[in-house]
Each structure stands twice: as structure tokens, then as C-alpha cells.
Write a protein that holds these residues in place. Structure first.
Motif, PDB file in Angstrom:
ATOM      1  N   GLU A   1      -9.800   4.095 -11.131  1.00 22.31           N
ATOM      2  CA  GLU A   1      -8.761   3.382 -11.878  1.00 22.31           C
ATOM      3  C   GLU A   1      -9.146   3.366 -13.357  1.00 22.31           C
ATOM      4  OE1 GLU A   1      -9.207  -0.312  -9.989  1.00 22.31           O
ATOM      5  OE2 GLU A   1      -8.300   0.310  -8.097  1.00 22.31           O
TER       6      GLU A   1
ATOM      7  N   GLY B   1      -6.799  -9.667  -1.248  1.00 23.21           N
ATOM      8  CA  GLY B   1      -7.843  -9.205  -2.152  1.00 23.21           C
ATOM      9  C   GLY B   1      -7.834  -7.722  -2.440  1.00 23.21           C
ATOM     10  N   GLU B   2      -7.025  -6.964  -1.684  1.00 23.15           N
ATOM     11  CA  GLU B   2      -6.946  -5.522  -1.896  1.00 23.15           C
ATOM     12  C   GLU B   2      -5.865  -5.185  -2.917  1.00 23.15           C
ATOM     13  OE1 GLU B   2      -8.834  -2.970  -0.559  1.00 23.15           O
ATOM     14  OE2 GLU B   2     -10.098  -4.661   0.031  1.00 23.15           O
ATOM     15  N   PRO B   3      -6.077  -4.179  -3.754  1.00 23.69           N
ATOM     16  CA  PRO B   3      -5.041  -3.799  -4.721  1.00 23.69           C
ATOM     17  C   PRO B   3      -3.853  -3.137  -4.053  1.00 23.69           C
ATOM     18  CG  PRO B   3      -6.896  -2.288  -4.832  1.00 23.69           C
ATOM     19  CD  PRO B   3      -7.303  -3.378  -3.885  1.00 23.69           C
ATOM     20  N   GLY B   4      -2.680  -3.366  -4.602  1.00 28.64           N
ATOM     21  CA  GLY B   4      -1.471  -2.747  -4.079  1.00 28.64           C
ATOM     22  C   GLY B   4      -0.390  -2.723  -5.143  1.00 28.64           C
TER      23      GLY B   4
ATOM     24  N   LYS C   1      -3.866  -7.033  -7.828  1.00 27.19           N
ATOM     25  CA  LYS C   1      -4.496  -7.595  -6.644  1.00 27.19           C
ATOM     26  C   LYS C   1      -4.543  -9.113  -6.757  1.00 27.19           C
ATOM     27  CE  LYS C   1      -9.287  -6.929  -8.252  1.00 27.19           C
ATOM     28  NZ  LYS C   1     -10.597  -6.303  -7.919  1.00 27.19           N
ATOM     29  N   ASP C   2      -4.489  -9.765  -5.595  1.00 21.81           N
ATOM     30  CA  ASP C   2      -4.550 -11.226  -5.527  1.00 21.81           C
ATOM     31  C   ASP C   2      -6.013 -11.645  -5.661  1.00 21.81           C
ATOM     32  OD1 ASP C   2      -4.525 -13.941  -4.782  1.00 21.81           O
ATOM     33  OD2 ASP C   2      -2.823 -13.631  -3.436  1.00 21.81           O
TER      34      ASP C   2
ATOM     35  N   VAL D   1      -0.731  -5.074   1.687  1.00 25.03           N
ATOM     36  CA  VAL D   1      -2.170  -4.826   1.723  1.00 25.03           C
ATOM     37  C   VAL D   1      -2.896  -6.086   2.189  1.00 25.03           C
ATOM     38  CG1 VAL D   1      -2.054  -3.111  -0.110  1.00 25.03           C
ATOM     39  CG2 VAL D   1      -2.469  -5.511  -0.700  1.00 25.03           C
ATOM     40  N   ALA D   2      -4.142  -5.930   2.581  1.00 27.02           N
ATOM     41  CA  ALA D   2      -4.959  -7.068   2.997  1.00 27.02           C
ATOM     42  C   ALA D   2      -5.267  -7.954   1.791  1.00 27.02           C
ATOM     43  CB  ALA D   2      -6.259  -6.569   3.629  1.00 27.02           C
TER      44      ALA D   2
ATOM     45  N   GLY E   1       0.816  -1.207   0.000  1.00 24.55           N
ATOM     46  CA  GLY E   1       0.000   0.000   0.000  1.00 24.55           C
ATOM     47  C   GLY E   1       0.848   1.255   0.000  1.00 24.55           C
TER      48      GLY E   1
END
Length: 511
Positions: A413, A339-342, A388-389, A336-337, A330
């Protein structure tokens, strides 16, 4: 590292994987010499009706190396190559490496001012062009020469740069070796005909050419004119039995849109697609891999077999290469958590030395690894890419970090806007971009191409049903075609703001 004669019948890809730890400390020159020992009479490079065997290519490279050393080439000195898409270019690269130097490729498509700037910045004393090769003695009694070193400079890749000054990325021999290993994932084999599509001044060409030459495959350098026509390209694949090749998304879509029966006549077993986000590719009788890479990482970072996906959106880029460590980070520099984009940060043997003569920029993008001190992973490269994952370590490309815009106070985005437009209309390509007006307000604009004239007002109404109001572009502009950089990507920097930018109501009424 010398491969014994008893290994001649063993697949080189298997051998390299088995001896990866040893080979990774070496250079491509040594790998290539071993391949020559195993397959001296196999075709190494083919270009426009002319071919050379592995033995002949090595002989050319030795001759070039000896001439460079005799003429006083210094360690890590940068040599320019200006022989186009030719056998001499490949031989020249190998010769420069064997002589202890590094190369920079001068594309014939470069504007004269850009070429002059590169030559001046690199201080090139040697330019390997057709005239230079005329003075190279073609001797067969030369002793083997190899001054390449694992951590030595191998080449400079200049980024495409349109409005800003191109940056030279410094790639070392260990980066080339690591990239060569990435492509062993695709099971490139002895005798495979590998179609070399990318411009030779781009990093995709490095992995394409040298992963094949490591294992006994033949590099078929696709002529420039053929690269511009999908029909000519298909004929080339058929005529030369091309088994594996890379294409940018806009060319891949043209290929895959052909009738399935026509695709079955193409001898491809593997199509690699990348350089931009990949979407909407139909099923094909050959495997298709989405590959994600960067010049600073010497090509491929991750790959994904998209044959298993049935989606009208963008495909995942997959998991990062097994010998890389990837971190999604981040703005605070922390992971990042899930599922969150980073932003993707990467560590491992592919991380390049940095930017040529740009120490401050290098310092900002290449930093000590805050997450690991494991040997070989001490530095990370900050990609500036947001991903993101999406489960199990598989990554989805989101956008460039500098393509996240603040619109009416919300983060937007560009790829999310583009995806929505793709779902709402039969557009071929789309690019969303924000421009700042005279009042300091970001105005979101979207540009697209299509096979027919589309009603932009109707598209905007459909968008309002799918996405929040602040993500709906103020204007939608249809183009005949997009500007493209030398690598065939959409040149987003060259997309200009509409002249009515400061009159928002007029913008909405016109577009």
C-alpha cells in the motif's frame, strides 16, 4: 416548509436538526428562504470589500431566476457560471436552482480546452458571466419563484482529472440538503464568519457555503491571491474574525507550525482539514477536525476530532455520518473481518445520481445495496477507497484501491510506504508510486520534499530497519515541490517515472 416569524430568535441549526425529516424532503432554496425570513439583515456573503445581507442575496437570486425562466431555461438544464469567487456566483447558483436548473462552475484556472470541453459536453445555452449580470433587471417587486425539486439535478462537479478525462458527478438537491446536515455537527451558528477556502468548482465549497447560509452565518469568500500565502491568510482571518474554515493538509501544516502565541491571536474556533490524508498537526488553541469526503457523496463522509490524538502518523477519519450506512468490503464483495482493510461502500441520502453521460461507469460504481433494502439506502456507491476499522467504528484511511501495488509478489500500500518514510526523515510531503518497466515489473519509487537536502541513501538504510525489504523503494527522489491539481492536492498522475526506470541497479545507485 415555511418557518414562522415566532422562530426568529431560535437558533436555525437547532431548528433544522429538530425538523430534519421534513427538511430532508425539501431543497436548499426553501431552507434559504426561511433563513432570510428569520435573519433578513444579517450578512450573508462578503467578498473583497463588498457584502450583501440575506435579504439582498435573495433579491439577486430572484432576479436571476426570473431572467432564466423568461429566457426559456428548461427543467434540469445545466447553466455555466463564470463569475469567479464573487457574490454573483452565490446569487447565480441560487437563481439557477430557483429556476429549476442545475449549474456547473467554470474556474478561471481551467485551461481553455477544458472549459470548452465542459461547455460542449453540457450543451450550455446560458453562461452567467459579468456581461450576463449586466442585463439582469434589479427589481424588488418580483414574485417568489422556486422550481427546485428534492430529486432534481442541482449541479455537476467535475473531478480534477489530469491525464484522464474529467468526470462530471451529478449531484441532486437531496444530496445538497444531506451535506448541509452533515455540517450542523460542527455547530455553525448565526453570525459566524465562515472562511470559504476551496475552489468553488469543488465539492468542499458546496458544503462550506450552504451549511453556513442555512443557519444565518456569513460566507467570507477568501480571494484567490490570499489562498496562496499563509501569512496573507492569517491576516485575513484576523481582519475578518473568521471563526471556521477549511484548509488542505499542506496549508494546515503551515498554519499549525506557527508559534502557539501567534495561533492564539487567530480568532478561529474550528479548523477543518481534509482532501488528503492528514498527519502531524501540532496542538492548537482551536479545535481541528479531520474530514473525509468525496464528490460522489456531496462532500463529507466522516469526521474526527483530532485534538485528542497524539501521533506522528495519519489520523483516523472517524465514524461515517450518522445518516449513512458504511460497509468495508473485500474483493469478493463480502464484508471483511474486523480490523481488516476493505473498500468502503456507502448508502444513504448523500449518494449522488451518477456520472454525467457515462452510464457504464455509473453502473460499475453505483450498484443495488446487497446488504440492506431499507428505504433510502437502496443504492451503494463504491468509493474505491481502502479503509479499516481501528475500533468502535472509527475508520482509518489506508489508500486508494488502485494504489495497492504488487511488488515482488507482495501487496504494498502506498500510504504504508509513505508513513515509514515520514518516520525516518524530516520530510514535508511524500508520495510513493509504482511504475511498470519494459519487462512488466513494478518498480516502487518514492518522491518527497524537505526544507534541506537529505541523504536518500541514509533514509533507505533506516527504512530497511522498519519495513520489509519489498516495501523499501528502489529509488527515493527529492523534489523542490510537487505538482498539484486545481484543488491543491498532490497530482499523483503527473508524477513521472525516472528516466532510468529500466536499469534497476542504476536507479538504486543514483537515488
Amino acid at each position: 416548509m415555511r418557518m414562522k416569524k415566532t422562530y426568529e430568535d431560535i437558533n436555525r441549526s437547532d431548528y433544522l436538526i429538530e425538523h430534519r425529516e421534513e427538511v430532508s424532503r425539501s431543497t436548499f432554496c426553501k431552507v434559504f428562504c426561511d433563513t432570510v425570513s428569520a435573519y433578513p439583515e444579517e450578512t450573508a456573503v462578503y467578498c473583497e470589500g463588498r457584502s450583501v445581507t440575506y435579504r439582498e442575496l435573495l433579491s439577486l437570486a430572484e432576479a436571476a431566476a426570473h431572467k432564466l425562466v423568461e429566457d426559456g431555461l428548461e427543467k434540469e438544464e445545466i447553466v455555466a457560471i463564470r463569475t469567479g469567487r464573487s457574490i454573483e456566483t452565490i446569487a447565480g447558483i441560487l437563481g439557477i436552482w430557483k429556476a429549476g436548473g442545475a449549474y456547473v462552475y467554470l474556474d478561471k484556472a481551467y485551461p481553455p480546452r477544458r472549459e470548452a470541453a465542459i461547455l460542449q459536453e453540457c450543451g450550455c445555452r446560458f453562461i452567467l458571466d459579468a456581461k450576463w449580470w449586466q442585463d439582469v433587471p434589479r427589481r424588488h417587486d418580483l414574485s417568489p419563484l422556486d422550481l427546485s425539486e428534492n430529486e432534481g439535478l442541482a449541479l455537476l462537479i467535475y473531478t480534477s482529472g489530469s491525464t484522464s478525462k474529467p468526470k462530471g458527478v451529478m449531484l441532486e438537491h437531496k444530496n445538497v440538503i444531506a451535506s448541509m446536515y452533515d455540517f450542523q455537527i460542527f455547530n455553525v451558528r448565526r453570525g459566524d464568519h465562515y472562511g470559504i477556502f476551496p475552489g468553488l468548482g469543488f465539492v468542499a465549497a458546496v458544503s462550506d457555503i450552504f451549511s453556513g447560509l442555512a443557519v444565518g452565518a456569513a460566507a467570507y469568500i477568501i480571494p484567490g491571491a490570499i489562498r496562496k500565502s499563509i501569512d496573507a491568510l492569517v491576516d485575513y482571518y484576523k481582519t475578518h474574525t473568521i471563526r471556521i474554515t477549511f484548509l488542505p493538509p499542506h496549508m494546515a501544516r503551515k498554519l499549525i507550525s506557527m508559534d502557539f502565541s501567534a495561533l492564539e491571536e487567530i480568532p478561529l474556533r474550528l479548523l477543518l482539514v481534509g482532501s488528503e490524508p492528514v498527519r502531524n498537526l501540532n496542538k492548537a488553541p482551536f479545535k481541528i477536525f479531520n474530514v473525509y469526503g468525496a464528490s460522489e457523496m456531496c462532500s463529507m463522509i466522516a469526521h474526527c476530532d483530532i485534538s485528542q490524538y497524539d501521533t506522528d502518523g495519519f489520523y483516523p477519519v472517524g465514524k461515517v455520518n450518522p445518516w449513512l450506512k458504511g460497509y468495508l468490503v473485500g474483493d469478493d464483495g463480502r464484508p471483511v473481518a474486523p480490523g481488516e482493510p476493505g473498500e468502503l461502500w456507502l448508502a444513504g441520502p448523500q449518494v449522488s445520481r451518477g456520472y454525467y453521460k457515462l452510464p457504464e461507469l455509473t453502473k460499475s460504481h453505483y450498484i443495488p445495496n446487497p446488504f440492506s433494502r431499507e428505504p433510502g439506502y437502496e443504492r451503494v456507491f463504491k468509493t474505491n477507497d481502502i479503509l479499516k476499522d481501528v475500533g468502535g467504528g472509527s475508520l482509518l484511511y489506508v489508500c486508494r484501491k488502485d494504489n495497492v501495488y504488487k511488488i515482488r509478489g507482495f501487496r504494498v500500500e502506498n500510504t504504508a510506504v509513505e508513513y515509514a518514510i515520514l518516520q525516518c526523515a524530516p520530510v514535508k510531503e511524500v508520495a510513493a508510486k509504482a511504475f511498470m518497466d519494459n519487462g512488466g515489473c513494478n518498480v516502487l519509487c518514492a518522491y518527497f520534499t524537505a526544507d534541506e537536502k537529505l541523504d536518500v541513501k541514509a533514509i533507505k538504510e533506516r527504512l530497511k530497519e522498519r519495513i520489509p525489504y519489498y516495501m523499501v523503494p528502489t529509488c527515493l527522489i527529492q523534489l523542490d515541490s510537487f505538482p498539484r491539481n486545481l484543488n491543491g492536492k498532490i497530482d499523483r498522475k503527473s508524477i513521472e517515472a525516472p528516466k532510468e526506470l529500466n536499469d534497476h541497479k542504476l536507479l538504486e545507485r543514483l537515488y
